[in-house]
Design an enzyme around this catalytic site. Structure first.
Site, PDB file in Angstrom:
ATOM      1  N   ARG A 146       5.171  -3.942 -35.130  1.00 24.40           N
ATOM      2  CA  ARG A 146       4.378  -4.907 -34.013  1.00 24.40           C
ATOM      3  C   ARG A 146       4.338  -6.297 -34.911  1.00 24.40           C
ATOM      4  O   ARG A 146       4.342  -7.315 -33.986  1.00 24.40           O
ATOM      5  CB  ARG A 146       3.050  -4.527 -34.083  1.00 24.40           C
ATOM      6  CG  ARG A 146       2.278  -4.876 -32.816  1.00 24.40           C
ATOM      7  CD  ARG A 146       0.927  -4.265 -32.779  1.00 24.40           C
ATOM      8  NE  ARG A 146       0.319  -4.917 -31.625  1.00 24.40           N
ATOM      9  CZ  ARG A 146      -1.129  -5.417 -31.698  1.00 24.40           C
ATOM     10  NH1 ARG A 146      -1.497  -5.588 -32.967  1.00 24.40           N
ATOM     11  NH2 ARG A 146      -1.792  -5.707 -30.608  1.00 24.40           N
ATOM     12  N   ILE A 182      -0.403  -9.462 -26.207  1.00 24.60           N
ATOM     13  CA  ILE A 182       0.106  -8.551 -26.634  1.00 24.60           C
ATOM     14  C   ILE A 182      -0.917  -7.305 -26.613  1.00 24.60           C
ATOM     15  O   ILE A 182      -2.039  -7.492 -27.108  1.00 24.60           O
ATOM     16  CB  ILE A 182       0.911  -8.155 -27.884  1.00 24.60           C
ATOM     17  CG1 ILE A 182       1.633  -6.930 -28.554  1.00 24.60           C
ATOM     18  CG2 ILE A 182       0.237  -8.924 -28.910  1.00 24.60           C
ATOM     19  CD1 ILE A 182       2.547  -6.909 -29.553  1.00 24.60           C
ATOM     20  N   SER A 183      -0.787  -5.952 -25.996  1.00 24.05           N
ATOM     21  CA  SER A 183      -2.083  -5.255 -25.690  1.00 24.05           C
ATOM     22  C   SER A 183      -2.217  -4.595 -27.060  1.00 24.05           C
ATOM     23  O   SER A 183      -1.642  -4.431 -28.124  1.00 24.05           O
ATOM     24  CB  SER A 183      -1.500  -4.113 -24.694  1.00 24.05           C
ATOM     25  OG  SER A 183      -1.012  -4.705 -23.466  1.00 24.05           O
ATOM     26  N   GLN A 184      -3.774  -3.980 -26.933  1.00 21.26           N
ATOM     27  CA  GLN A 184      -4.070  -3.537 -28.169  1.00 21.26           C
ATOM     28  C   GLN A 184      -3.357  -2.031 -28.294  1.00 21.26           C
ATOM     29  O   GLN A 184      -3.192  -1.292 -27.646  1.00 21.26           O
ATOM     30  CB  GLN A 184      -5.638  -2.987 -27.921  1.00 21.26           C
ATOM     31  CG  GLN A 184      -6.419  -2.208 -28.938  1.00 21.26           C
ATOM     32  CD  GLN A 184      -7.726  -1.965 -28.572  1.00 21.26           C
ATOM     33  OE1 GLN A 184      -7.862  -1.610 -27.312  1.00 21.26           O
ATOM     34  NE2 GLN A 184      -8.617  -1.348 -29.376  1.00 21.26           N
TER      35      GLN A 184
END
Lengths: 252, 819
Positions: A75, A101-103
């Site tokens: 990530r 950027i999503s969790q």
């Protein structure tokens, strides 16, 4: 010491301490951390979160393949350099251009709900930095992803190529009408905000396919709308909350 | 500090006009900051930053209490330096605050964000601190004329409140900021003139600087958060800004996007056969998307508008006369026209929005507001309904707030008189026989808005004497909207059949109709449980009160006394929500409310620190006198709080009468401040009558009278034209405000005669109390209503008796503040 001097000195000291606090709070980019260890810790954290929300997701654990991929995809390569030290915190991060950027917990939950199969072809609307596409690409045959912001589309395309996610194709375009040349899709994921579900996307879904829309303000996901198209082309929408919360109490 | 004696002779009187100008600039700055931060950030954090920055008033009292001796004999220099600093920092500090990388949306994710917020607060604190220093210096230096100083301070502030609203109609917020900064510098120059400074050099330099500040070269652009809708829309290829205009009601930005068109159609059915028409986006304060729709007179091109949940009432009515409340860019008017409405009255608050539709983009929109069947009214919706004598077949309450702001709970603090029980009752009264009200809201899960609207409708029907409200209600929901219909008679079988067909064709869900069964609900848009259906059933059942109490969100109907429709949070649910916040539960937290609570706690702690600091630093030097310090503290805290409580509560009462929030706030605020200023002045002249106990009893009595009789009076006078309402409001406010101007200078008088060194401390306490009580008033109004806020203020006004008992005489000579 006069009151003025005393007060001035207190104010000055307070200001200097405040400023020091600010400076110290800014984490140093590129802190020497072992990303693999951090990633495994993140996967464990997500697994714990999934257990806590099982009453709503109906799952005590997510698909092992999904969790394995979450532990594989770096990530930190999908976040801006100055935020890499926070890449393995279970939280959304800004990636520039007003996008996030999503969790990781939400990425894992969404990927699992899409029920990806090795031969699937998936369409993503809203590439962002390319992280979700990268996760999907390790689980399915091909990922087509559309990004509305030219700069993000370009950087995500270059990044995914560089990192070896060869089965992902990025396009800078309007995602509303999907990607007709590669339709129909086994799954579609729409991370771009919309006031309604684009009917054209539902049309590009294979019978038995799933379309997913995370809904909510920036940095937050309020619910996941899961559009299912059955073999007859009939459509139902299931609204899944990413959180275990029942509004009724007592006897109600 | 080297004091130049040529510009610092002992002044013979306070620089009253300078004080008035400075107070005007400070109040204008406060209102302007709210506007500026609403554009670049979100208004709830703007509220927090500005409320806390106003503690600059309290801090100045503390500062001067400790430095007064040192500043003695240096009044003019200290005053001019502080006024100049206000002018400079008003501009500079905002510009610096703009570059602080604060992101409100990350506040729970990122531990650095509260520190950035603190930095912004510290920056905004400086200008207010400087202004407050000026006023307090004048009080201390001219304690024999403090009634006059207070008068000019208040009158100036009153004029500032009106002036900034007027200025924002003709100037951009950035230009208005330049004007405020220039006014600060000008006030410093005026002070030099008023105090007859012996040299003209500094005044000329100040005037020159003020002129430079006003030039466009000093202007700058607003750095809108990258996460706001406007910033994101402009990122898209080929998107371009076509127009931007601003007023106190908001900044409207029109954007066109060719490559990726806007398709804002809330709750559009997945089964829509029709394409969406061409749209231009209009962003209010860089967010809150609404659209202008291309219309060339061909109604068939608007067919998609029949596939929103809000189209339902048109299937149950034949060529209705429609009232659209909150017409915005005209989408709801076009929907009415598509469905062959016989007449459409469209009400829109913002005249600039109407100008966009009718003027600048008339070729694009086809000027729907100018069609023969349509009449547009530039008015506030609730006020229009109250005053209107027309009857309608359909009252359509448009969905105007943005989804993201609504779902994040940002509106929790906003009073909203459109969704109260009284409002629904008024809508019902304006219906023709067989007419209906239609209200569309964003659907939140778990349900909040939808069920609260339903509960409000049930209460309004019961209020109208309807024995079975369930027979007159229908509710449906789409993927992300819900529409409620309230009819003034029972729905018949034909209507119910039509409703079922409408929903089936569009894949919408039935939430409630008279006779609905469980297996009909939660079919297309499946929630984990049929919460809406079950909730509606409970609200119509015998245990409705228990259900409202047990439900984890506050879905009690809002009333005019507690007009906080968007406040859903219950304290007992908070721990559960906080636990879940990082696992997708964060949207369930209500930001507006939590920010209010945090602001209150921070303001209280900071105020305590500021108030107690002089006592602590001055201990052992006679600053703390048995009982007296506490007496002064309680008195000035009480009257500061009472003033704000009464002012805020009556602003709300007059909003309902004047109906236009802008007029109400500017007229009421200005009248309050100006008459309080006059009250201060005349309380010195008529000092025999104006004793503290008498004034406090008069304020209490008048407040109670107003609470008892104003609602009835307003109800009877609701039909009179607006031009008469404003002078009448001023007349009503005048006596109360006049009296309220007296307690502060009268109390300060007592202090100045016995303990003159304590004046700044009293000023600081009053400043802190004003900040805390303004926040507290909103919190109390949310929970127990504005009537209670006024009653509490009346109780607080009892302190003067206690304050006056036990004179300070005989003690004054012994008490010395710290040096």
């Amino acid at each position: 010491m006069s009151g003025f001097k005393k007060l001035a000195s207190i104010y000055c000291r307070g200001f200097i301490l405040g400023m020091l606090g600010l400076v110290c709070a800014i984490p140093c980019a590129g802190a020497a951390e072992d990303y693999t260890v951090l990633r495994q810790r993140l996967v464990e954290e997500v697994s714990e979160d999934v257990i806590r929300t099982r009453a709503y997701t109906g799952k005590g654990a997510l698909d092992e393949r999904v969790m394995r991929v979450l532990g594989m995809v770096g990530r930190h390569r999908f976040v801006p350099a100055n935020l890499q030290s926070q890449a393995y915190e279970n939280r959304p991060l800004p990636i520039g251009y007003g996008q996030t950027i999503s969790q990781p917990y939400i990425v894992a939950l969404m990927t699992d709900l899409l029920e990806p199969e090795a031969g699937d072809v998936v369409l993503e609307i809203g590439t962002g930095s390319g992280y979700q596409a990268a996760v999907l690409s390790r689980l399915v045959d091909r990922v087509y992803t559309i990004e509305i912001i030219p700069e993000l589309a370009e950087s995500a395309s270059e990044r995914l190529k560089r990192l070896g996610f060869a089965n992902v194709e990025v396009k800078n375009a309007d995602g509303y009408f999907g990607w007709q040349e590669h339709a129909p899709f086994d799954a579609i994921i729409v991370t771009a905000a919309s006031s309604h579900i684009p009917p054209s996307l539902v049309q590009q879904l294979k019978p038995g396919g799933v379309l997913m829309i995370p809904v909510g303000p920036v940095f937050q996901v309020q619910q996941l709308s899961l559009v299912k198209k059955d073999a007859d082309g009939e459509v139902t929408i299931r609204q899944v909350l990413p959180v275990r919360f029942v509004p009724f109490t007592g006897e109600h | 500090m080297n004091i130049n004696p040529r510009i610092a002779p002992a002044p013979t009187g306070p620089p009253l006009y300078s004080i008035a100008l400075l107070s005007a600039a400070a109040l204008a700055y406060e209102i302007l900051l709210m506007r500026l931060f609403s554009i670049i950030q979100w208004h709830h954090f703007a509220y927090m930053m500005i409320s806390l920055a106003l503690l600059g008033y309290g801090a100045s009292g503390t500062f001067l209490a400790l430095t007064r001796r040192w500043l003695e004999g240096r009044f003019l220099v200290a005053y001019v330096v502080n006024a100049t600093l206000f002018g400079v920092t008003a501009l500079v500090c905002f510009r610096l605050a703009q570059v602080v990388p604060f992101n409100a949306l990350e506040i729970l994710w990122d531990p650095r964000q509260p520190l950035w917020l603190l930095l912004i607060f510290l920056l905004l604190f400086i200008p207010f601190f400087c202004v407050a220093n000026c006023i307090c210096l004048a009080f201390s230096q001219f304690s024999k004329q403090l009634h006059r100083v207070y008068c000019f301070d208040l009158v100036g502030a009153g004029i500032g409140a009106v002036a900034i609203i007027g200025l924002l109609f003709i100037a951009s917020p950035v230009m208005a900021l330049q004007v405020v900064a220039a006014a600060g510098l000008l006030s410093a120059a005026v002070a030099l003139r008023e105090c007859r400074a012996q040299t003209r050099g500094p005044a000329l330099v100040l005037l020159l600087t003020a002129a430079v500040v006003l030039t466009p070269a000093v202007g700058f652009s607003l750095q809108v958060s990258q996460f706001k809708g406007l910033s994101q829309a402009l990122r898209v290829l080929d998107a371009k800004q076509l127009d931007q205009r601003s007023s106190p009601l908001g900044q409207l930005t029109t954007v066109a996007s060719q490559t990726v068109p806007f398709r804002h159609t809330p709750g559009l059915s997945l089964n829509t056969p029709a394409p969406i028409g061409e749209q231009l986006a209009v962003f209010t304060d860089a967010d809150g998307l609404s659209v202008l729709t291309r219309f060339d007179g061909e109604l068939e091109k608007l067919a998609y508008l029949d596939y929103q949940s809000s189209a339902l009432p048109y299937h149950l009515l034949d060529e209705p006369a429609v009232l659209v409340l909150g017409a915005g860019g005209g989408a709801d008017v076009l929907q009415a026209l598509y469905h062959r409405a016989s007449r459409v009255d469209a009400v829109e608050l913002n005249p600039q929005m109407v100008e966009l539709v009718n003027g600048q983009f008339a070729d694009f929109t086809g000027s729907p507001y100018q069609l023969p069947a349509v009449t547009v009214f530039n008015s506030e919706a609730r006020g229009f309904v109250t005053a209107s004598t027309n009857r309608y077949d359909l009252v359509q309450v448009a969905l105007l707030d943005s989804f993201s702001a609504s779902s994040a709970g940002l509106y929790a603090l906003s009073e909203n008189y459109l969704y109260t029980v009284e409002a629904f009752s008024e809508y019902l009264q304006k219906l023709q026989p067989g007419g209906m009200i239609s209200i569309t809201r964003w659907t939140k899960t778990p349900p909040r808005d939808g069920l609260k609207i339903f509960a409000t409708a049930v209460a309004a029907l019961q209020h109208a004497g309807v024995a079975e409200p369930g027979l007159q209600l229908v509710m449906i929901r789409s993927w992300n909207t819900s529409t409620l219909l309230i009819k003034n008679e029972a729905f018949n079988n034909y209507a119910i059949n039509t409703l079922k067909i409408f929903c089936r064709e569009r894949w919408f869900d039935l939430v409630y109709y008279p006779g609905i069964t469980a297996n009909e609900a939660n079919h297309y848009n499946q929630l984990p449980e049929p919460w809406f259906f079950e909730g509606a059933g409970h609200l119509l059942g015998p245990a409705d009160a228990a259900f409202l109490d047990d439900y984890k969100f506050n879905i009690h109907p809002a009333t005019d006394n507690r007009p906080y429709f968007s406040h859903f949070l219950k304290w007992r649910t908070l721990p559960e929500l906080l636990t879940l916040s990082e696992r997708g539960g964060m949207p369930l937290l209500e930001w507006g409310y939590l920010v209010l609570i945090t602001t209150l706690v921070l303001a209280l702690l900071a105020s305590l620190l500021l108030v107690l600091l002089p006592l602590w630093l001055g201990r052992g030097r006679g600053f703390r006198v048995a009982g007296l310090s506490w007496r002064i503290m309680v008195y000035f805290a009480a009257i500061g709080t009472a003033f704000m409580f009464i002012e805020i509560a009556f602003i709300q009462k007059f909003i309902l009468f004047l109906h236009h929030p802008l007029y109400a706030i500017s007229v009421v605020l200005c009248a309050f401040l100006v008459f309080a200023g006059l009250g201060s002045l005349l309380s010195a002249r008529w000092h025999k009558w104006f004793t503290l106990p008498r004034v406090s009893v008069a304020i209490g009595g008048l407040s109670v009278l107003y609470i008892l009789f104003l609602p009835g009076l307003f109800e009877n006078l609701v039909q009179i034209p607006g031009v008469f309402k404003i002078p009448l409001s001023i007349l009503l406010i005048a006596p109360l405000a006049f009296l309220m101007g007296a307690p502060f200078p009268l109390g300060l008088d007592v202090v100045s005669k016995s303990l003159p060194d304590w004046i700044p401390w009293a000023w600081g306490i009053n400043g802190c109390a004003s900040v805390v009580s303004a926040i507290l008033a909103t919190l109390l109004a949310i929970h127990i209503g504005f009537v209670f806020v006024v009653m509490l203020a009346v109780l607080l006004m009892c302190w003067p008796h206690w304050f006056c008992h036990g004179s300070f005489k005989g003690k004054s000579l012994r008490e010395k503040p710290p040096t």
